[in-house]
Design a protein around this motif. Structure first.
Motif, PDB file in Angstrom:
ATOM      1  N   GLU A   1       0.843  -1.197   0.000  1.00  0.00           N
ATOM      2  CA  GLU A   1       0.000   0.000   0.000  1.00  0.00           C
ATOM      3  C   GLU A   1       0.879   1.249   0.000  1.00  0.00           C
ATOM      4  O   GLU A   1       2.038   1.194   0.414  1.00  0.00           O
ATOM      5  N   ARG A   2       0.315   2.384  -0.507  1.00  0.00           N
ATOM      6  CA  ARG A   2       1.104   3.611  -0.608  1.00  0.00           C
ATOM      7  C   ARG A   2       0.732   4.597   0.488  1.00  0.00           C
ATOM      8  O   ARG A   2      -0.423   4.639   0.889  1.00  0.00           O
ATOM      9  N   PRO A   3       1.647   5.459   0.963  1.00  0.00           N
ATOM     10  CA  PRO A   3       3.068   5.425   0.636  1.00  0.00           C
ATOM     11  C   PRO A   3       3.689   4.129   1.143  1.00  0.00           C
ATOM     12  O   PRO A   3       3.390   3.680   2.245  1.00  0.00           O
ATOM     13  N   ARG A   4       4.532   3.560   0.317  1.00  0.00           N
ATOM     14  CA  ARG A   4       5.108   2.253   0.648  1.00  0.00           C
ATOM     15  C   ARG A   4       6.117   2.381   1.797  1.00  0.00           C
ATOM     16  O   ARG A   4       6.825   3.375   1.895  1.00  0.00           O
ATOM     17  N   ARG A   5       6.149   1.324   2.591  1.00  0.00           N
ATOM     18  CA  ARG A   5       7.160   1.246   3.661  1.00  0.00           C
ATOM     19  C   ARG A   5       7.953  -0.027   3.405  1.00  0.00           C
ATOM     20  O   ARG A   5       7.423  -1.131   3.571  1.00  0.00           O
ATOM     21  N   ILE A   6       9.206   0.168   2.983  1.00  0.00           N
ATOM     22  CA  ILE A   6      10.015  -0.988   2.580  1.00  0.00           C
ATOM     23  C   ILE A   6      11.263  -1.099   3.442  1.00  0.00           C
ATOM     24  O   ILE A   6      12.085  -0.166   3.485  1.00  0.00           O
ATOM     25  N   ILE A   7      11.384  -2.187   4.146  1.00  0.00           N
ATOM     26  CA  ILE A   7      12.573  -2.415   4.974  1.00  0.00           C
ATOM     27  C   ILE A   7      13.580  -3.248   4.185  1.00  0.00           C
ATOM     28  O   ILE A   7      13.247  -4.339   3.701  1.00  0.00           O
ATOM     29  N   ILE A   8      14.791  -2.723   4.064  1.00  0.00           N
ATOM     30  CA  ILE A   8      15.879  -3.484   3.428  1.00  0.00           C
ATOM     31  C   ILE A   8      16.698  -4.100   4.559  1.00  0.00           C
ATOM     32  O   ILE A   8      17.183  -3.398   5.443  1.00  0.00           O
ATOM     33  N   MET A   9      16.835  -5.426   4.538  1.00  0.00           N
ATOM     34  CA  MET A   9      17.588  -6.110   5.600  1.00  0.00           C
ATOM     35  C   MET A   9      18.605  -7.045   4.931  1.00  0.00           C
ATOM     36  O   MET A   9      18.508  -8.268   5.066  1.00  0.00           O
ATOM     37  N   VAL A  10      19.526  -6.443   4.179  1.00  0.00           N
ATOM     38  CA  VAL A  10      20.504  -7.260   3.440  1.00  0.00           C
ATOM     39  C   VAL A  10      21.920  -6.967   3.940  1.00  0.00           C
ATOM     40  O   VAL A  10      22.137  -6.078   4.760  1.00  0.00           O
TER      41      VAL A  10
ATOM     42  N   THR B   1      23.279  -3.320   0.037  1.00  0.00           N
ATOM     43  CA  THR B   1      22.252  -2.292   0.258  1.00  0.00           C
ATOM     44  C   THR B   1      22.174  -1.369  -0.953  1.00  0.00           C
ATOM     45  O   THR B   1      21.074  -1.034  -1.429  1.00  0.00           O
ATOM     46  N   ASP B   2      23.341  -0.950  -1.476  1.00  0.00           N
ATOM     47  CA  ASP B   2      23.333  -0.066  -2.648  1.00  0.00           C
ATOM     48  C   ASP B   2      22.668  -0.748  -3.841  1.00  0.00           C
ATOM     49  O   ASP B   2      21.920  -0.109  -4.585  1.00  0.00           O
ATOM     50  N   ALA B   3      22.944  -2.041  -4.009  1.00  0.00           N
ATOM     51  CA  ALA B   3      22.369  -2.764  -5.151  1.00  0.00           C
ATOM     52  C   ALA B   3      20.843  -2.780  -5.047  1.00  0.00           C
ATOM     53  O   ALA B   3      20.139  -2.532  -6.034  1.00  0.00           O
ATOM     54  N   VAL B   4      20.333  -3.028  -3.851  1.00  0.00           N
ATOM     55  CA  VAL B   4      18.874  -3.087  -3.674  1.00  0.00           C
ATOM     56  C   VAL B   4      18.259  -1.699  -3.903  1.00  0.00           C
ATOM     57  O   VAL B   4      17.236  -1.558  -4.592  1.00  0.00           O
ATOM     58  N   ILE B   5      18.914  -0.670  -3.360  1.00  0.00           N
ATOM     59  CA  ILE B   5      18.374   0.697  -3.511  1.00  0.00           C
ATOM     60  C   ILE B   5      18.319   1.080  -4.998  1.00  0.00           C
ATOM     61  O   ILE B   5      17.318   1.619  -5.477  1.00  0.00           O
ATOM     62  N   GLU B   6      19.384   0.772  -5.701  1.00  0.00           N
ATOM     63  CA  GLU B   6      19.452   1.107  -7.133  1.00  0.00           C
ATOM     64  C   GLU B   6      18.305   0.443  -7.899  1.00  0.00           C
ATOM     65  O   GLU B   6      17.681   1.050  -8.759  1.00  0.00           O
TER      66      GLU B   6
ATOM     67  N   VAL C   1      11.859   4.249   2.259  1.00  0.00           N
ATOM     68  CA  VAL C   1      12.783   3.113   2.213  1.00  0.00           C
ATOM     69  C   VAL C   1      13.548   3.116   3.533  1.00  0.00           C
ATOM     70  O   VAL C   1      14.108   4.141   3.934  1.00  0.00           O
ATOM     71  N   ILE C   2      13.549   1.969   4.207  1.00  0.00           N
ATOM     72  CA  ILE C   2      14.198   1.882   5.526  1.00  0.00           C
ATOM     73  C   ILE C   2      15.342   0.890   5.422  1.00  0.00           C
ATOM     74  O   ILE C   2      15.110  -0.288   5.117  1.00  0.00           O
ATOM     75  N   ASP C   3      16.550   1.357   5.688  1.00  0.00           N
ATOM     76  CA  ASP C   3      17.686   0.425   5.701  1.00  0.00           C
ATOM     77  C   ASP C   3      17.914  -0.001   7.145  1.00  0.00           C
ATOM     78  O   ASP C   3      18.374   0.787   7.974  1.00  0.00           O
ATOM     79  N   ALA C   4      17.599  -1.263   7.429  1.00  0.00           N
ATOM     80  CA  ALA C   4      17.721  -1.748   8.803  1.00  0.00           C
ATOM     81  C   ALA C   4      18.996  -2.548   9.026  1.00  0.00           C
ATOM     82  O   ALA C   4      19.201  -3.121  10.094  1.00  0.00           O
ATOM     83  N   GLY C   5      19.876  -2.590   8.031  1.00  0.00           N
ATOM     84  CA  GLY C   5      21.149  -3.302   8.179  1.00  0.00           C
ATOM     85  C   GLY C   5      22.148  -2.465   8.966  1.00  0.00           C
ATOM     86  O   GLY C   5      21.862  -1.324   9.353  1.00  0.00           O
ATOM     87  N   ASN C   6      23.319  -3.036   9.166  1.00  0.00           N
ATOM     88  CA  ASN C   6      24.361  -2.313   9.906  1.00  0.00           C
ATOM     89  C   ASN C   6      25.151  -1.419   8.949  1.00  0.00           C
ATOM     90  O   ASN C   6      26.320  -1.667   8.670  1.00  0.00           O
TER      91      ASN C   6
END
Ligand SMILES: NC(=O)C1=CN([C@@H]2O[C@H](COP(=O)(O)OP(=O)(O)OC[C@H]3O[C@@H](n4cnc5c(N)ncnc54)[C@H](OP(=O)(O)O)[C@@H]3O)[C@@H](O)[C@H]2O)C=CC1
Ligand SMILES: O=C(CO)[C@H](O)[C@H](O)COP(=O)(O)O
Length: 500
Positions: free
Chosen positions: A67-76, A82-87, A99-104
């Motif tokens: 659903e929008r606005p989308r809430r996307i957690i990146i946990m890679v 992380t850059d590859a996923v964002i791109e 876009v939420i980057d939850a990695g270290n």
């Protein structure tokens, strides 16, 4: 059309998989995706019945399922992953998506990524998550940074899935841009120090008492009932009590003694050097891992270097155990005090306005460094939000003061017996350094002035001074003889005396 998901997680290794399950357990419809499809399939096969998951086989499908606005957690995997996923994500998203980057992530990367996403009218939240596999599932400590308005939409969900202590969520908004990942980085730096201190205590007990792992496990179990109660002490007791299936030996004895690291401790030390904040306990813990992995050097040293050490004769075993406990507690307070100093310095430098008391509060549960004494740190910052030094809070002054003699006995005894205690001893040196009335830094300033005309300041006058070391050794200030006023017309007039 199928109902859209409220939150999405891409990256379903141990952390992402469990974070997705945690959201699902709280009643959220969760979109899940992983670069390698097999992880998505296994999550759905093993846990699909635990909640409302929407699996996707491509990133595009994943984005469309939200659903929008989308809430996307990146946990890679942090960094290039992380850059590859964002791109890949950017062209698929729409204005206002989060876009939420939850990695270290390293916080400068977070600052860069936030700018990049802002150019596409997308929000980017750098979010620290601590608690490992189990925390991600049952309630981690969450440190979200980024735009404050993103927290309005995200905060309630994050607070809900975080750990709770006394009904208070272990999640709060940390500050803009890289603040969340910065605080997670320092958390990990403290984690390194805490782990190293525990490892030194284990070594001292083993070598001092000749105790085996099972016996030391019992000591840690007892410690976990007092001021030292913490997740790391608890798991240490469990690890030490564990037996290797293959050999029947204590598990710890069959592990290669070379500690690895993924980078957060190293970044903490590098940043502290940039800020000029002495985080000696964390630095020694990071270098201790590096030393353990210096295999050729260790082999050469093992052969060549004599110990010339004394036997550590321990007459009272219980008193020795108590000394180690007190030294561990005091050193631990130093590590936290230094970490909080670093947070304060970075907050000032970047205008992040980080509330240190709130940091201590959200670390009380869920995270790897959760400990009973974080309540005391929270209280210390409640008493004085501008506290210049955690160690100087009356509670900690007394607590550390009570263990001071024991701390000195342990560090001195270890040095005499040739037991390496880099974190214990550097913490004690920090304690004595920070409380010193006068430090030998004065001599360093004189040396710098001698070889590089770097100037020094005096205890009895304002300004920068220099001694003409290679000439007549007279003192100057700003190119003029020191202690004399500038030779202005007025001064000459004064010299000439009153006008006739
Ligand atoms: N493990 C822990 O205790 C903690 C980890 N973290 C952080 O959380 C994040 C995830 O950690 P963890 O679960 O241990 O997993 P890992 O750090 O082992 O990363 C594995 C995941 O990253 C994905 N990945 C790697 N490279 C890429 C890429 N180029 N494009 C797309 N996906 C990629 C993998 O996908 P694939 O399956 O296709 O290979 C897999 O899902 C990391 O940033 C880590 O530092 C934070 C707190 C605790
Ligand atoms: O963030 C974490 C815990 O808080 C991760 O487990 C991290 O990997 C630990 O750091 P390292 O691998 O360098 O020991």
């Amino acid at each position: 059309m199928a109902e859209l998901a409220q939150i999405g997680v891409t990256g379903l290794a141990v952390m992402g998989r469990n974070l997705a399950r945690n959201f699902a357990h709280h009643g959220y419809r969760v979109a899940v995706h992983n670069r390698t499809q097999a992880r998505t399939d296994s999550l759905l096969a093993d846990h699909g019945d635990e909640g409302d998951f929407v699996g996707s086989s491509s990133l595009e499908e994943f984005v469309q399922s939200l659903e929008r606005p989308r809430r996307i957690i990146i946990m890679v995997k942090a960094g290039a992953g992380t850059d590859a996923v964002i791109e890949e994500l950017i062209p698929l998203l729409e204005s206002g998506d989060i876009v939420i980057d939850a990695g270290n992530a390293h916080f400068p990367d977070t600052v860069r990524r936030e700018k990049l996403l802002a150019e596409h009218d997308l929000h980017f939240v750098g979010m620290g998550v601590s608690g490992g596999e189990e925390g991600a599932l049952k309630g981690p400590s969450i440190m979200p940074g980024g735009p404050a308005e993103s927290y309005e939409s995200l905060g309630p969900m994050l607070e809900e899935i975080s750990a709770h202590v006394d009904g208070v969520p272990c999640c709060t908004y940390i500050g803009p841009d890289g603040a969340g990942h910065f605080v997670k980085m320092v958390h990990n730096g403290i984690e390194y120090a805490d782990m190293q201190l525990i490892a030194e205590a284990y070594d001292l007990l083993g070598r001092g008492l000749g105790a085996d792992a099972a016996e030391i496990a019992g000591i840690f179990r007892t410690w976990n009932e007092g001021d030292l109660e913490s997740f790391l002490i608890e798991i240490t007791a469990e690890v030490l009590a564990h037996t290797d299936d293959r050999t029947g030996k204590p598990f710890v004895d069959i592990i290669l003694d070379q500690a690895e690291q993924k980078g957060t401790g190293r970044w903490t030390v590098q940043n502290a050097l940039d800020l000029g904040v002495p985080i000696t306990g964390i630095a020694e813990a990071t270098f201790a891992r590096a030393l353990s992995g210096s295999v050729p050097q260790r082999e050469a040293a093992r052969e060549a270097l004599p110990a010339d050490a004394e036997e550590w004769v321990i007459e009272d075993r219980d008193a020795f155990i108590e000394d180690v406990r007190l030294a561990l507690y005091a050193s631990k307070v130093v590590a936290y005090s230094q970490g909080f100093d670093q947070i304060a310095a970075a907050s000032r430098e970047n205008d992040w306005n980080i509330d240190r008391g709130a940091m201590a509060r959200i670390w009380r549960g869920g995270c790897i460094i959760r400990a009973r004494f974080l309540n005391r740190i929270t209280e210390a910052y409640e008493r004085d939000p501008e506290l210049p030094l955690l160690l100087a809070d009356p509670y900690f002054t007394e607590a550390v003061g009570n263990g001071l003699a024991a701390w000195r006995r342990i560090v001195a005894g270890a040095a005499r017996a040739g037991v390496p205690t880099p974190a214990f001893s550097s913490s004690l040196a920090y304690y004595d350094g920070i409380r010193a009335q006068r430090l030998p830094a004065a001599l360093i300033q004189a040396q710098r002035d001698f070889f590089g005309a770097h100037t020094y300041r005096r205890v009895d006058d304002e300004g920068a001074f220099h001694v003409e070391w290679s000439l007549d050794r007279s003192e100057t200030s700003e190119g003029r003889p020191a202690g004399k006023k500038e030779d202005t017309g007025m001064a000459q007039a004064e010299k000439a005396g009153p006008a006739q």
